[in-house]
Design a protein around this motif. Sequence first.
Motif, mmCIF file in Angstrom:
data_model
loop_
_atom_site.group_PDB
_atom_site.id
_atom_site.type_symbol
_atom_site.label_atom_id
_atom_site.label_comp_id
_atom_site.label_asym_id
_atom_site.label_seq_id
_atom_site.Cartn_x
_atom_site.Cartn_y
_atom_site.Cartn_z
ATOM 1 N N LEU A 1 0.818 -1.208 0.000
ATOM 2 C CA LEU A 1 0.000 0.000 0.000
ATOM 3 C C LEU A 1 0.856 1.264 0.000
ATOM 4 N N THR A 2 1.932 1.262 0.741
ATOM 5 C CA THR A 2 2.811 2.429 0.792
ATOM 6 C C THR A 2 3.345 2.763 -0.596
ATOM 7 N N ILE A 3 3.776 1.742 -1.322
ATOM 8 C CA ILE A 3 4.367 1.964 -2.655
ATOM 9 C C ILE A 3 3.299 2.397 -3.655
ATOM 10 N N VAL A 4 2.171 1.724 -3.660
ATOM 11 C CA VAL A 4 1.121 2.038 -4.633
ATOM 12 C C VAL A 4 0.502 3.401 -4.349
ATOM 13 N N LEU B 1 -9.488 -1.781 -0.198
ATOM 14 C CA LEU B 1 -9.226 -3.191 0.070
ATOM 15 C C LEU B 1 -10.434 -4.002 -0.389
ATOM 16 N N ARG B 2 -10.294 -4.694 -1.507
ATOM 17 C CA ARG B 2 -11.370 -5.578 -1.951
ATOM 18 C C ARG B 2 -11.087 -6.960 -1.363
ATOM 19 N N ILE B 3 -11.739 -7.252 -0.272
ATOM 20 C CA ILE B 3 -11.346 -8.420 0.510
ATOM 21 C C ILE B 3 -12.462 -9.456 0.539
ATOM 22 N N ALA B 4 -12.098 -10.697 0.222
ATOM 23 C CA ALA B 4 -13.054 -11.801 0.245
ATOM 24 C C ALA B 4 -13.326 -12.223 1.688
ATOM 25 N N LYS B 5 -14.504 -12.746 1.904
ATOM 26 C CA LYS B 5 -14.901 -13.119 3.260
ATOM 27 C C LYS B 5 -13.969 -14.157 3.887
ATOM 28 N N PRO B 6 -13.521 -15.204 3.163
ATOM 29 C CA PRO B 6 -12.608 -16.170 3.801
ATOM 30 C C PRO B 6 -11.296 -15.539 4.265
ATOM 31 N N VAL B 7 -10.778 -14.580 3.511
ATOM 32 C CA VAL B 7 -9.539 -13.908 3.906
ATOM 33 C C VAL B 7 -9.770 -13.051 5.144
ATOM 34 N N GLU B 8 -10.865 -12.312 5.152
ATOM 35 C CA GLU B 8 -11.160 -11.475 6.305
ATOM 36 C C GLU B 8 -11.421 -12.321 7.549
ATOM 37 N N ARG B 9 -12.086 -13.450 7.379
ATOM 38 C CA ARG B 9 -12.366 -14.324 8.522
ATOM 39 C C ARG B 9 -11.066 -14.852 9.125
ATOM 40 N N ARG B 10 -10.097 -15.161 8.288
ATOM 41 C CA ARG B 10 -8.837 -15.737 8.778
ATOM 42 C C ARG B 10 -7.887 -14.681 9.339
ATOM 43 N N TYR B 11 -7.831 -13.507 8.688
ATOM 44 C CA TYR B 11 -6.790 -12.531 9.027
ATOM 45 C C TYR B 11 -7.310 -11.230 9.659
ATOM 46 N N THR B 12 -8.605 -10.998 9.649
ATOM 47 C CA THR B 12 -9.188 -9.733 10.129
ATOM 48 C C THR B 12 -8.355 -8.521 9.666
ATOM 49 N N VAL B 13 -8.149 -8.454 8.377
ATOM 50 C CA VAL B 13 -7.317 -7.399 7.797
ATOM 51 C C VAL B 13 -7.916 -6.025 8.040
ATOM 52 N N THR B 14 -9.218 -5.900 7.912
ATOM 53 C CA THR B 14 -9.827 -4.565 7.993
ATOM 54 C C THR B 14 -9.769 -3.974 9.392
ATOM 55 N N ALA B 15 -9.550 -4.814 10.401
ATOM 56 C CA ALA B 15 -9.382 -4.285 11.757
ATOM 57 C C ALA B 15 -8.006 -3.670 11.943
ATOM 58 N N ALA B 16 -7.057 -4.045 11.076
ATOM 59 C CA ALA B 16 -5.678 -3.585 11.242
ATOM 60 C C ALA B 16 -5.291 -2.473 10.275
ATOM 61 N N LEU B 17 -5.936 -2.425 9.123
ATOM 62 C CA LEU B 17 -5.577 -1.445 8.101
ATOM 63 C C LEU B 17 -6.723 -0.457 7.902
ATOM 64 N N ALA B 18 -6.449 0.792 8.132
ATOM 65 C CA ALA B 18 -7.478 1.834 8.028
ATOM 66 C C ALA B 18 -7.609 2.277 6.574
ATOM 67 N N ARG B 19 -8.299 1.464 5.810
ATOM 68 C CA ARG B 19 -8.550 1.759 4.406
ATOM 69 C C ARG B 19 -10.026 1.495 4.097
ATOM 70 N N PRO B 20 -10.588 2.196 3.116
ATOM 71 C CA PRO B 20 -11.955 1.881 2.699
ATOM 72 C C PRO B 20 -12.015 0.457 2.156
ATOM 73 N N VAL B 21 -13.154 -0.203 2.396
ATOM 74 C CA VAL B 21 -13.260 -1.603 2.004
ATOM 75 C C VAL B 21 -14.334 -1.791 0.938
ATOM 76 N N TRP B 22 -14.099 -2.831 0.136
ATOM 77 C CA TRP B 22 -14.979 -3.227 -0.958
ATOM 78 C C TRP B 22 -15.315 -4.690 -0.685
ATOM 79 N N LEU B 23 -16.569 -4.939 -0.355
ATOM 80 C CA LEU B 23 -16.992 -6.270 0.069
ATOM 81 C C LEU B 23 -17.895 -6.921 -0.969
#
Length: 225
Positions: free
Chosen positions: A151-154, A164-186
């Motif tokens: 994200l820093t480079i881009v 962050l266009r994040i699939a439900k299985p990825v979010e369930r495993r890693y809870t990415v959106t709780a750690a990265l303050a970015r708008p999400v696309w679900l």
Amino acid sequence: MAKVWHVLVGGLATAGALGIGGWHYVTHWAPSVGRYPLQGIDLDEDAAVPEWPTVRAHGADFAYLVATSGKDRRAPNFEANWQALPDAGMRRGAVHLYSLCQPAKDQANAFNTVVPRTGDALPAAVDLSFRDDCAARPDRPALLAELRRFLTIVEAHTGKPALLRIAKPVERRYTVTAALARPVWLTGYFLVPGYAAHPWQMWRATDIRRVDGIEGPVNWDVVAP
């Protein structure tokens, strides 16, 4: 016997008509424009070049296009579609398909090489999904560290926070959106999604919509009101 046969044929015909009508409704459904005024599409990596003026005339305000995948794959029609969208009166955004098997720095550099920095572009999007060509499942700290690097480079290149266009299985495993303050696309086919740590900015509402100007089904998205 003839009467029974006619009743049976009539019943089958009615069921067939209902089935056809139902399928037409499903493949032409979209969330209410009154509720979600901004709506558009996102194209898959190998998508052909649509008839963009026709797509625009049928309600698409914007299009997101896959530009790159991993560190070494480029969508074949990205440039043609990217150049055509402004002339059709549509906003444009680029998507990177993120690989858990390749270094984030290399992926970000590949994206920045393909996608020009333009003032009219929508925020770049990074797609986070488990893919068949990558079995890697890094631990959460490692994944988050690599995503932050990407994200820093881009974002230095585009000048805008990425989606962050994040699939439900990825979010369930890693809870990415709780750690990265970015708008999400679900994603939530026909149902409003709520699996991120904060409200979504974009919602892919269906992946089977039929739109004149595009061959086959298309992903249809809406922007949060």
